[in-house]
Design a protein around this motif. Structure first.
Motif, PDB file in Angstrom:
ATOM      1  N   TYR A 117      -2.589   0.520  -6.616  1.00 15.30           N
ATOM      2  CA  TYR A 117      -2.132   1.875  -6.957  1.00 15.30           C
ATOM      3  C   TYR A 117      -2.299   2.863  -5.800  1.00 15.30           C
ATOM      4  O   TYR A 117      -1.713   3.942  -5.824  1.00 15.30           O
ATOM      5  N   THR A 152       1.008   2.874  -4.520  1.00 15.14           N
ATOM      6  CA  THR A 152       1.882   3.542  -5.500  1.00 15.14           C
ATOM      7  C   THR A 152       1.747   5.055  -5.414  1.00 15.14           C
ATOM      8  O   THR A 152       2.750   5.784  -5.370  1.00 15.14           O
ATOM      9  N   PHE A 153       0.517   5.570  -5.380  1.00 15.77           N
ATOM     10  CA  PHE A 153       0.293   7.016  -5.316  1.00 15.77           C
ATOM     11  C   PHE A 153       0.847   7.604  -4.013  1.00 15.77           C
ATOM     12  O   PHE A 153       1.376   8.720  -4.011  1.00 15.77           O
ATOM     13  N   THR A 154       0.739   6.849  -2.915  1.00 12.91           N
ATOM     14  CA  THR A 154       1.287   7.334  -1.645  1.00 12.91           C
ATOM     15  C   THR A 154       2.793   7.530  -1.762  1.00 12.91           C
ATOM     16  O   THR A 154       3.348   8.546  -1.330  1.00 12.91           O
ATOM     17  N   ILE A 205       4.620   7.801  -4.593  1.00 16.51           N
ATOM     18  CA  ILE A 205       4.940   8.863  -5.559  1.00 16.51           C
ATOM     19  C   ILE A 205       4.828  10.223  -4.872  1.00 16.51           C
ATOM     20  O   ILE A 205       5.691  11.099  -5.022  1.00 16.51           O
ATOM     21  N   GLY A 206       3.749  10.416  -4.099  1.00 11.59           N
ATOM     22  CA  GLY A 206       3.583  11.658  -3.353  1.00 11.59           C
ATOM     23  C   GLY A 206       4.737  11.903  -2.405  1.00 11.59           C
ATOM     24  O   GLY A 206       5.238  13.031  -2.283  1.00 11.59           O
ATOM     25  N   HIS A 257     -10.804   7.018  -6.960  1.00  9.88           N
ATOM     26  CA  HIS A 257     -10.043   8.159  -7.470  1.00  9.88           C
ATOM     27  C   HIS A 257      -9.824   9.215  -6.379  1.00  9.88           C
ATOM     28  O   HIS A 257      -8.760   9.843  -6.313  1.00  9.88           O
ATOM     29  N   TYR A 261      -7.035   7.819  -4.410  1.00  7.90           N
ATOM     30  CA  TYR A 261      -5.744   8.061  -5.063  1.00  7.90           C
ATOM     31  C   TYR A 261      -5.238   9.472  -4.739  1.00  7.90           C
ATOM     32  O   TYR A 261      -4.072   9.667  -4.397  1.00  7.90           O
ATOM     33  N   SER A 296      -4.273   9.831  -1.092  1.00  6.01           N
ATOM     34  CA  SER A 296      -3.028   9.098  -0.842  1.00  6.01           C
ATOM     35  C   SER A 296      -1.821   9.884  -1.344  1.00  6.01           C
ATOM     36  O   SER A 296      -0.756   9.890  -0.715  1.00  6.01           O
ATOM     37  N   MET A 297      -2.001  10.550  -2.482  1.00  6.97           N
ATOM     38  CA  MET A 297      -0.920  11.371  -3.031  1.00  6.97           C
ATOM     39  C   MET A 297      -0.565  12.511  -2.058  1.00  6.97           C
ATOM     40  O   MET A 297       0.616  12.783  -1.805  1.00  6.97           O
ATOM     41  N   ALA A 357       7.816   3.243  -5.240  1.00  2.00           N
ATOM     42  CA  ALA A 357       6.578   3.378  -6.024  1.00  2.00           C
ATOM     43  C   ALA A 357       6.570   2.386  -7.186  1.00  2.00           C
ATOM     44  O   ALA A 357       5.556   1.728  -7.460  1.00  2.00           O
ATOM     45  N   SER A 396       3.967  -0.981  -7.770  1.00  3.25           N
ATOM     46  CA  SER A 396       3.274  -1.291  -9.024  1.00  3.25           C
ATOM     47  C   SER A 396       3.682  -2.652  -9.566  1.00  3.25           C
ATOM     48  O   SER A 396       2.843  -3.440 -10.010  1.00  3.25           O
TER      49      SER A 396
END
Length: 394
Positions: free
Chosen positions: A49, A52-54, A56-57, A99, A102, A105-106, A349, A353
């Motif tokens: 994740y 994934t968060f990178t 999504i950001g 966390h 996360y 990364s976002m 993203a 996942s």
């Protein structure tokens, strides 16, 4: 209006190198995910994740910031974003928990949108007859960044630990801020509009252009498959039959350099041949790569040839997509790029996942199946676009 006199070969190279150096921030984590999982004491699925968060950001950052390129002076906008990403990379380097990682990364993803401001900037500076070539050059630099990011982070992370990779990345961004501030020309925007009006106009562009809708779907599926592969590769290489550490896993990015070398050639081809035909050919090459991963991925030669084809196919389709979409409306290039790239990185993203989930629950066979299905769907979208185009001409 173009500003071709300002677009010297040296400036094209500067923009290409900057695009690669900036986009690399999104990919440093991928060869290091197994190391990060051990560092934070979490499962590989949870570590996945981070990627994934990178992404999504990145998608959110493109939606919020890239359209500003149509109404704000781009050099100043690029400078602000590079300052923010420098701080966020330092935040990741000192992350005490998964966390925190996360969240960092976002923010890295949110502020690493400089390449998507540079690409339409290069298209604005180029003359129409050289636009595909220039986009291909800048995108070639971007792909080198994607590929070499994994190699560099695998070597540095495997030698000194993953945190040092983020410290060095922050230093890279500070240097890039200084260089671009001095080298990029100041070009006033062609459009006068408020931010609210600008954002509302994006939906109008989506409704107006079928090519944009088709390109956005193809971009999402194509990059989704790309992310499925690169997110799960370090997990695959760590186990049987390879038993490679993160340093060796990172070196696999070098095999995709053929894709980067082919990018300017694809761009020049898109100046001469209708880009939608090139897209169909590139998607077919990408599908072949997934067949190799599924049926020959347990052999090193199958994996290497598959990587060569994957990077060439994905990048070739992306350049052709951008060339035809930038030609739709000159004053809206940043917003058109926003639609294309937000869709592309939402797909990325989802692919990250899917890749980590499929690896955790079905192994390499499930990874290969999911990537192949995404490319088959993108070919169906492309085929429907050709069918509808032929019906409109009839």
């Amino acid at each position: 209006m173009t500003h071709n006199k300002q677009l010297t070969p040296g400036l094209i190279w500067t923009m290409a190198i900057a695009a690669g150096a900036a986009v690399a921030n999104l990919y440093y984590n991928q060869p290091l995910l197994a190391d990060m999982a051990r560092s934070f004491g979490v499962s590989r699925d949870e570590a996945g994740y981070i990627s994934t968060f990178t992404q999504i950001g990145y998608a959110v950052g493109m939606l919020l910031f890239v359209p500003l390129g149509d109404i704000r002076e781009r050099r100043g906008l690029i400078s602000i974003l590079l300052a923010v990403v420098t701080l966020s990379l330092l935040g990741a380097a000192v992350a005490p928990s998964i966390h925190w990682m996360y969240a960092a990364s976002m923010i890295i993803g949110l502020s690493t949108v400089v390449p998507q401001i540079l690409v339409p900037f290069s298209a604005q500076l180029a003359s129409p007859e050289q636009r595909g070539k220039v986009i291909g050059m800048v995108m070639s630099g971007l792909l080198f960044g994607i590929l070499l990011a994994r190699t560099i982070s695998g070597l540095i992370g495997g030698t000194w630990g993953w945190r040092w990779m983020y410290v060095l990345a922050a230093a890279f961004m500070l240097v890039l801020l200084i260089v671009l501030r001095s080298r990029l020309p100041r070009v006033e925007p062609e459009l006068k509009s408020s931010y609210g009006e600008l954002m509302l106009s994006i939906t109008g562009l989506i409704r107006k252009y079928a090519t944009l809708r088709e390109g956005a779907l193809i971009g999402a599926l194509n990059f989704g498959a790309f992310s499925v592969f690169w997110t799960s590769l370090s997990f695959y290489l760590e186990g049987a039959p390879y038993h490679y550490d993160s340093r060796i896993a990172g070196l696999f990015g070098l095999f995709g350099v053929a894709g980067a070398l082919g990018a300017p050639w694809v761009g020049r081809l898109a100046d001469r041949i209708a880009p939608h035909w090139i897209i169909g050919g590139m998607l077919s090459i990408t599908l072949l790569s997934w067949l190799l991963f599924g049926f020959a991925g347990m052999w090193l030669i199958g994996l290497i040839v598959g990587i060569l084809l994957l990077d060439l196919g994905v990048q070739g389709a992306q350049i052709s997509n951008q060339t035809r979409i930038y030609a739709l409306e000159a004053a809206a290039r940043s917003r058109l790029n926003t639609v294309l790239m937000v869709s592309t990185f939402i797909g990325g993203a989802v692919g990250s996942s899917v890749g980590s989930y499929m690896w955790e629950h079905g192994g390499w066979s499930a990874v290969s199946l999911s990537g192949g299905v995404m490319i088959v769907l993108s070919l169906l979208v492309w085929g429907m676009g050709r069918w509808n185009g032929n019906k409109r001409m009839a």
